[in-house]
Design a protein around this motif. Structure first.
Motif, PDB file in Angstrom:
ATOM      1  N   ILE A 128       0.884  -1.162   0.000  1.00  0.00           N
ATOM      2  CA  ILE A 128       0.000   0.000   0.000  1.00  0.00           C
ATOM      3  C   ILE A 128       0.919   1.207   0.000  1.00  0.00           C
ATOM      4  N   SER A 129       0.735   2.100  -0.984  1.00  0.00           N
ATOM      5  CA  SER A 129       1.708   3.166  -1.151  1.00  0.00           C
ATOM      6  C   SER A 129       1.077   4.455  -1.651  1.00  0.00           C
ATOM      7  N   THR A 130       1.815   5.522  -1.454  1.00  0.00           N
ATOM      8  CA  THR A 130       1.468   6.825  -2.020  1.00  0.00           C
ATOM      9  C   THR A 130       2.683   7.348  -2.761  1.00  0.00           C
ATOM     10  N   CYS A 131       2.407   8.179  -3.745  1.00  0.00           N
ATOM     11  CA  CYS A 131       3.482   8.633  -4.626  1.00  0.00           C
ATOM     12  C   CYS A 131       3.188  10.051  -5.103  1.00  0.00           C
ATOM     13  N   GLY A 132       4.174  10.913  -5.064  1.00  0.00           N
ATOM     14  CA  GLY A 132       4.019  12.279  -5.549  1.00  0.00           C
ATOM     15  C   GLY A 132       4.087  12.391  -7.062  1.00  0.00           C
ATOM     16  N   TYR A 133       4.793  11.479  -7.691  1.00  0.00           N
ATOM     17  CA  TYR A 133       4.840  11.443  -9.148  1.00  0.00           C
ATOM     18  C   TYR A 133       3.639  10.650  -9.660  1.00  0.00           C
ATOM     19  N   LEU A 158       0.806 -10.503  -3.672  1.00  0.00           N
ATOM     20  CA  LEU A 158      -0.622 -10.368  -3.954  1.00  0.00           C
ATOM     21  C   LEU A 158      -0.995  -9.109  -4.718  1.00  0.00           C
ATOM     22  N   GLY A 159      -0.066  -8.186  -4.862  1.00  0.00           N
ATOM     23  CA  GLY A 159      -0.370  -6.968  -5.612  1.00  0.00           C
ATOM     24  C   GLY A 159      -0.166  -5.715  -4.793  1.00  0.00           C
ATOM     25  N   SER A 160      -0.567  -4.606  -5.404  1.00  0.00           N
ATOM     26  CA  SER A 160      -0.332  -3.311  -4.776  1.00  0.00           C
ATOM     27  C   SER A 160      -1.512  -2.387  -4.979  1.00  0.00           C
ATOM     28  N   LEU A 161      -1.589  -1.431  -4.087  1.00  0.00           N
ATOM     29  CA  LEU A 161      -2.519  -0.323  -4.218  1.00  0.00           C
ATOM     30  C   LEU A 161      -1.694   0.931  -3.987  1.00  0.00           C
ATOM     31  N   VAL A 162      -1.656   1.792  -4.976  1.00  0.00           N
ATOM     32  CA  VAL A 162      -0.876   3.023  -4.855  1.00  0.00           C
ATOM     33  C   VAL A 162      -1.754   4.194  -5.282  1.00  0.00           C
ATOM     34  N   GLU A 163      -1.652   5.283  -4.537  1.00  0.00           N
ATOM     35  CA  GLU A 163      -2.430   6.480  -4.842  1.00  0.00           C
ATOM     36  C   GLU A 163      -1.489   7.655  -5.062  1.00  0.00           C
TER      37      GLU A 163
END
Length: 191
Positions: A128-133, A158-163
């Motif tokens: 689970i992540s956040t990203c400025g780009y 299992l995969g990812s969730l990034v916003e």
């Protein structure tokens, strides 16, 4: 399923926490057991590749007496590991990177005189992540690194969730993001 969240954000109410919080709310609704470890609150020394941990295949065996052995033991009790991190310079924050370096040796007993087992073989892992780009330009390298890490360690990715965070003057959390966080939890727990 016992879930261990390794929270690698330095901000207790930041963007990564906001999306993780919705994921954990859904996990609670699904009656999943979760535990969160805030890595910035822990002492995590960097790996020096001394290979002391390779001498005994049944224990962590690191020369450092910091908080990583506690995390190691929590991982062994868990079925699912969630790496929750903002992306800094195309990778995780420093505490998570240091922990991953320590775990690749301490959990994988591949590097001693005799090749040993992966102590966390077949545990599940997700991001689970956040990203400025934009996600496709900022998150891809970290995800690829974790996919390779999981394969090497015999983990099940299992995969990812990034916003994406559009900047300091924008509102980060919205209904669409909350919906995605909850859907990701249901996908992970297959309910």
């Amino acid at each position: 399923m016992k879930t261990l969240v390794l929270m690698a954000s330095p901000r207790k109410k930041g963007n990564t926490f906001q999306i993780l919080d919705k994921f954990l709310e859904e996990a609670k609704i699904l009656e999943e057991e979760t535990k969160t470890i805030w890595l910035y609150d822990k002492e995590i020394k960097p790996c020096i590749a001394c290979r002391n941990c390779q001498k005994d295949h049944s224990i962590f065996g690191c020369i450092y007496k910091d908080d990583v052995e506690e995390i190691f033991n929590e991982i062994l009790k868990s079925d699912l590991i969630i790496l929750a991190t903002p992306i800094y310079s195309w990778y995780s924050t420093a505490p998570l990177k240091a922990l991953l370096d320590r775990l690749v040796y301490g959990m994988n007993k591949y590097y001693g005189e005799e090749r040993g087992p992966s102590l966390w073989k077949e545990k599940k892992i997700a991001i689970i992540s956040t990203c400025g780009y934009p996600v496709e330009k900022g998150f891809d390298l970290f995800e690829e690194g974790i996919k390779r890490y999981a394969k090497h360690s015999q983990l099940i990715y299992l995969g990812s969730l990034v916003e994406h965070d559009r900047g300091y003057k924008s509102v980060f959390m919205d209904e669409e993001k909350e919906k995605r966080e909850r859907e990701f939890a249901r996908k992970i727990y297959k309910k």
